[in-house]
Design an enzyme around this catalytic site. Structure first.
Site, PDB file in Angstrom:
ATOM      1  N   TYR A 169       0.802  -1.227   0.000  1.00 50.12           N
ATOM      2  CA  TYR A 169       0.000   0.000   0.000  1.00 50.12           C
ATOM      3  C   TYR A 169       0.832   1.274   0.000  1.00 50.12           C
ATOM      4  CZ  TYR A 169      -4.372  -2.510   0.697  1.00 50.12           C
ATOM      5  OH  TYR A 169      -5.461  -3.308   0.529  1.00 50.12           O
ATOM      6  N   LYS A 202       2.375 -15.549   4.370  1.00 49.69           N
ATOM      7  CA  LYS A 202       2.677 -16.536   3.325  1.00 49.69           C
ATOM      8  C   LYS A 202       4.201 -16.628   3.235  1.00 49.69           C
ATOM      9  CE  LYS A 202       1.160 -19.159  -0.124  1.00 49.69           C
ATOM     10  NZ  LYS A 202       0.418 -20.412   0.100  1.00 49.69           N
ATOM     11  N   ASP A 256      -3.737 -18.717   2.726  1.00 46.76           N
ATOM     12  CA  ASP A 256      -4.716 -19.547   1.996  1.00 46.76           C
ATOM     13  C   ASP A 256      -5.465 -20.462   2.965  1.00 46.76           C
ATOM     14  OD1 ASP A 256      -2.185 -20.608   2.351  1.00 46.76           O
ATOM     15  OD2 ASP A 256      -2.181 -21.799   0.517  1.00 46.76           O
ATOM     16  N   ASP A 267      -6.965  -6.763   4.464  1.00 42.26           N
ATOM     17  CA  ASP A 267      -8.053  -6.155   3.699  1.00 42.26           C
ATOM     18  C   ASP A 267      -8.960  -7.240   3.127  1.00 42.26           C
ATOM     19  OD1 ASP A 267      -9.539  -4.227   2.482  1.00 42.26           O
ATOM     20  OD2 ASP A 267      -8.149  -3.844   0.845  1.00 42.26           O
ATOM     21  N   ASP A 316     -13.031  -8.665   4.553  1.00 42.21           N
ATOM     22  CA  ASP A 316     -14.264  -8.731   3.746  1.00 42.21           C
ATOM     23  C   ASP A 316     -14.859 -10.136   3.825  1.00 42.21           C
ATOM     24  OD1 ASP A 316     -13.832  -6.095   2.845  1.00 42.21           O
ATOM     25  OD2 ASP A 316     -14.552  -6.576   0.828  1.00 42.21           O
TER      26      ASP A 316
END
Ligand code: ATP
Length: 338
Positions: A123, A170, A203, A227, A231
């Site tokens: 970001y 990850k 994952d 982020d 959701d």
């Protein structure tokens, strides 16, 4: 007296802002907290008018306030929220996913919090073209990773539920960046021997949020993964319309819904204002903690109980299976705040 700055935003922003102003006025009138509300412009509409998505006057007023409420903005979101997070050093993005009654939820009895690092990762805008390729650079620092890990452990301790932190990354693929994040969290875990700690690849986390969401307490993760996972978690408990968030720094905090400006339903009184109302609830909890003010905690509880009561009674907006307008829904919440 608390000075609250309020960015009314784009899309459904003005409608859900009206709902929140109604709640704040009811608190002023009935619950004994003196609030001064300053409505501010930021986002697409003011960008079109003035050429600046985040006008200086808006930023100045935010800096002079005790806390900020921000409705979603549209295309110019990165020029507003990403900038505010950086300027105000709001390093922790707190995104709870909690079960409410009568929701179109995948699972019940969920009460988890995603603690998302808010200042770095992909970001920072370091993107450029080389030939026919586009490159993005990802920054992960030891300081920011340790700081967010500490916040996550404190949150797990204060919540006092499962007393568990799940560190999501990850590191098997992004060995340098996520390797550093995972190691930094692991180091901070040693300072909190009474809090359980586990690593989970992103994952696997995405899968487990669907399969066994009740197994999570506090998830700490990097900016982009946070982020996306928030959701997903919001959808598991009933949808974005019920999902609040906080951006917290050491001296200031800003509260906003997880969702965006939702232009598809803007101006139709179809938005669920709960996400923003529950963001205001988080704001009062934070003000209570910062100022040692029990009245703020009481107001936060009143707001949550009011939303809980309204949806339990079956008063719901369309996104969560009802037929009430934004205004009708918020009126019901206000009626429970006396
Ligand atoms: P962003 O990228 O800025 O997060 P987005 O385009 O991905 O935004 P959102 O605006 O977050 O999408 O929302 C996705 C969809 O969810 C919307 O198009 C809308 O239909 C629905 N939605 C989002 N928020 C609400 C809400 N408060 N009430 C009802 N429906 C909502």
């Amino acid at each position: 007296m608390y000075r609250i700055s309020l960015i009314t935003g784009d899309g459904i922003g003005p409608e859900i802002s009206d709902a929140v102003v109604g709640i704040l006025e009811a608190i002023n009138d009935n619950l004994g907290l003196n609030l001064e509300i300053k409505k501010l412009e930021a986002g697409d509409a003011v960008l079109k008018k003035t050429g600046k998505a985040l006008p200086d006057s808006t930023l100045d007023t935010i800096k002079k306030s005790d806390a900020c409420l921000k409705a979603p903005v549209g295309e110019s979101a990165a020029d507003v929220i990403v900038v505010l997070r950086r300027i105000l050093d709001l390093y922790a993005n707190i995104r709870p996913a909690k079960s409410y009654p009568n929701m179109p939820a995948l699972k019940e009895n969920i009460d988890l919090v995603i603690v998302r690092e808010n200042t770095e990762d992909l970001y920072t805008g370091m993107e450029f073209d080389i030939g026919d390729s586009a490159i993005a650079m990802r920054t992960i620092s030891q300081n920011a990773s340790r700081r967010i890990a500490r916040y996550a452990f404190k949150t797990a301790s204060q919540r006092n539920r499962q007393r568990k932190v799940t560190c999501v990354h990850k590191s098997n693929v992004m060995r340098k960046t996520d390797g550093l994040f995972a190691r930094s969290c692991q180091e901070i875990a040693k300072e909190y021997a009474d809090i359980a700690f586990e690593h989970m690849y992103v994952d696997a986390c995405a899968m487990n949020l669907i399969r066994q969401p009740e197994s999570f307490d506090v998830i700490v993760t990097t900016n982009l993964f946070g982020d996306i996972l928030s959701d997903e978690a919001a959808q598991v408990v009933g949808g974005l319309g019920m999902a609040p968030a906080a951006n917290i720094g050491d001296n200031f905090a800003l509260f906003e819904p997880v969702h965006g400006a939702a232009f598809d339903i803007a101006g139709k009184q179809a938005a669920n204002p709960s996400s923003f109302i529950l963001s205001a609830k988080m704001m009062f909890e934070w003000l209570g903690m910062k100022n040692g003010d029990d009245k703020c905690y009481a107001v936060a509880k009143k707001i949550e109980d009011a939303v809980y009561g309204v949806v339990k009674d079956g008063t719901k907006t369309k996104d969560i299976g009802g037929n009430k307008t934004t205004r009708e829904f918020s009126q019901q919440v206000i009626s429970k705040l006396t």
